[in-house]
Motif scaffolding. Structure first.
Motif, PDB file in Angstrom:
ATOM      1  N   LEU A  22       0.834  -1.207   0.000  1.00 14.63           N
ATOM      2  CA  LEU A  22       0.000   0.000   0.000  1.00 14.63           C
ATOM      3  C   LEU A  22       0.868   1.256   0.000  1.00 14.63           C
ATOM      4  O   LEU A  22       0.585   2.208  -0.734  1.00 14.63           O
ATOM      5  N   ALA A  26       0.980   4.032  -2.924  1.00 13.12           N
ATOM      6  CA  ALA A  26       0.730   5.446  -2.631  1.00 13.12           C
ATOM      7  C   ALA A  26       1.887   6.307  -3.121  1.00 13.12           C
ATOM      8  O   ALA A  26       1.677   7.404  -3.663  1.00 13.12           O
ATOM      9  N   THR A  27       3.092   5.807  -2.957  1.00  8.42           N
ATOM     10  CA  THR A  27       4.271   6.537  -3.418  1.00  8.42           C
ATOM     11  C   THR A  27       4.252   6.671  -4.938  1.00  8.42           C
ATOM     12  O   THR A  27       4.483   7.755  -5.484  1.00  8.42           O
ATOM     13  N   GLN A  30       1.630   9.133  -6.039  1.00 12.09           N
ATOM     14  CA  GLN A  30       2.089  10.503  -5.810  1.00 12.09           C
ATOM     15  C   GLN A  30       3.067  10.945  -6.891  1.00 12.09           C
ATOM     16  O   GLN A  30       3.062  12.100  -7.307  1.00 12.09           O
ATOM     17  N   ALA A  37       1.778   1.887  -9.751  1.00 11.91           N
ATOM     18  CA  ALA A  37       0.814   1.921  -8.646  1.00 11.91           C
ATOM     19  C   ALA A  37      -0.250   0.850  -8.847  1.00 11.91           C
ATOM     20  O   ALA A  37      -0.596   0.120  -7.906  1.00 11.91           O
ATOM     21  N   PRO A  53      -8.644   0.888   1.553  1.00 14.07           N
ATOM     22  CA  PRO A  53      -7.730   1.885   0.969  1.00 14.07           C
ATOM     23  C   PRO A  53      -7.190   1.458  -0.397  1.00 14.07           C
ATOM     24  O   PRO A  53      -7.041   2.284  -1.290  1.00 14.07           O
ATOM     25  N   MET A  57      -7.733   3.550  -3.797  1.00  8.73           N
ATOM     26  CA  MET A  57      -6.553   4.022  -4.513  1.00  8.73           C
ATOM     27  C   MET A  57      -6.538   3.486  -5.946  1.00  8.73           C
ATOM     28  O   MET A  57      -6.193   4.214  -6.887  1.00  8.73           O
TER      29      MET A  57
END
Length: 177
Positions: A22, A26-27, A30, A37, A53, A57
């Protein structure tokens, strides 16, 4: 980029750890590395299909890549829960709006607005969904009301844009004032 490097080092020691996957997703999100991702999130959902989550995402990734039907599908289990959260409802509304179903988007935005009645963003999104559905008068009235009661510029900008789309230059200038 430093976070990406640190997560890569962490991943070496924790094979397929849901928290690390996760964080890696998320990285990458971003950094706008959407394919990477998506890969992390699909691996995570294979390990933990109920991860809220991760589903949200992944829906965000699909929306950014123009795959609204996939976003709707990945959100389906969360939407079928008794009480989906506001973020899930917002994502579902955006996905339906992106796929051309303004009526369904409006129903999701209405649920968000009901859960957060004072939220300017939710009320503005609902008005814009009404506008997309073709209910111009109601949408403009709602946008004017929201803009009049808010010190921020979100509703104002939406109202100006809506007036310009209607070729109502006088109304747009009045909204600017």
């Amino acid at each position: 980029k430093r976070a990406r490097d640190l997560v890569a080092q962490l991943a070496k020691f924790t094979k397929d750890n849901p928290g690390v996957l996760l964080l890696a997703a998320a990285t990458e999100l971003q950094l706008n590395s959407l394919a990477q991702a998506e890969s992390h999130l699909n691996r995570l959902l294979a390990l933990s299909p109920g991860s809220v989550p991760a589903r949200r995402m992944l829906a965000t990734v699909y929306l950014r890549t123009g795959q609204a039907p996939k976003a709707i599908e990945v959100l389906r289990p969360l939407l079928e829960a008794n009480t989906p959260d506001v973020e899930t409802l917002n994502l579902a509304a955006e996905a339906h709006l992106s796929s051309g179903d303004a009526k369904k988007a409006e129903s999701f935005f209405a649920r968000v607005a009901a859960l957060k009645p004072g939220d300017v963003k939710a009320r503005t999104a609902l008005a814009l969904a009404q506008l997309a559905r073709g209910d111009v008068n109601a949408a403009l009235t709602d946008l004017q009301s929201i803009a009049a009661g808010d010190k921020g510029s979100l509703a104002d900008m939406a109202l100006i844009e809506a007036r310009l789309r209607q070729r109502d230059l006088e109304g747009a200038l009045k909204a600017i004032d």
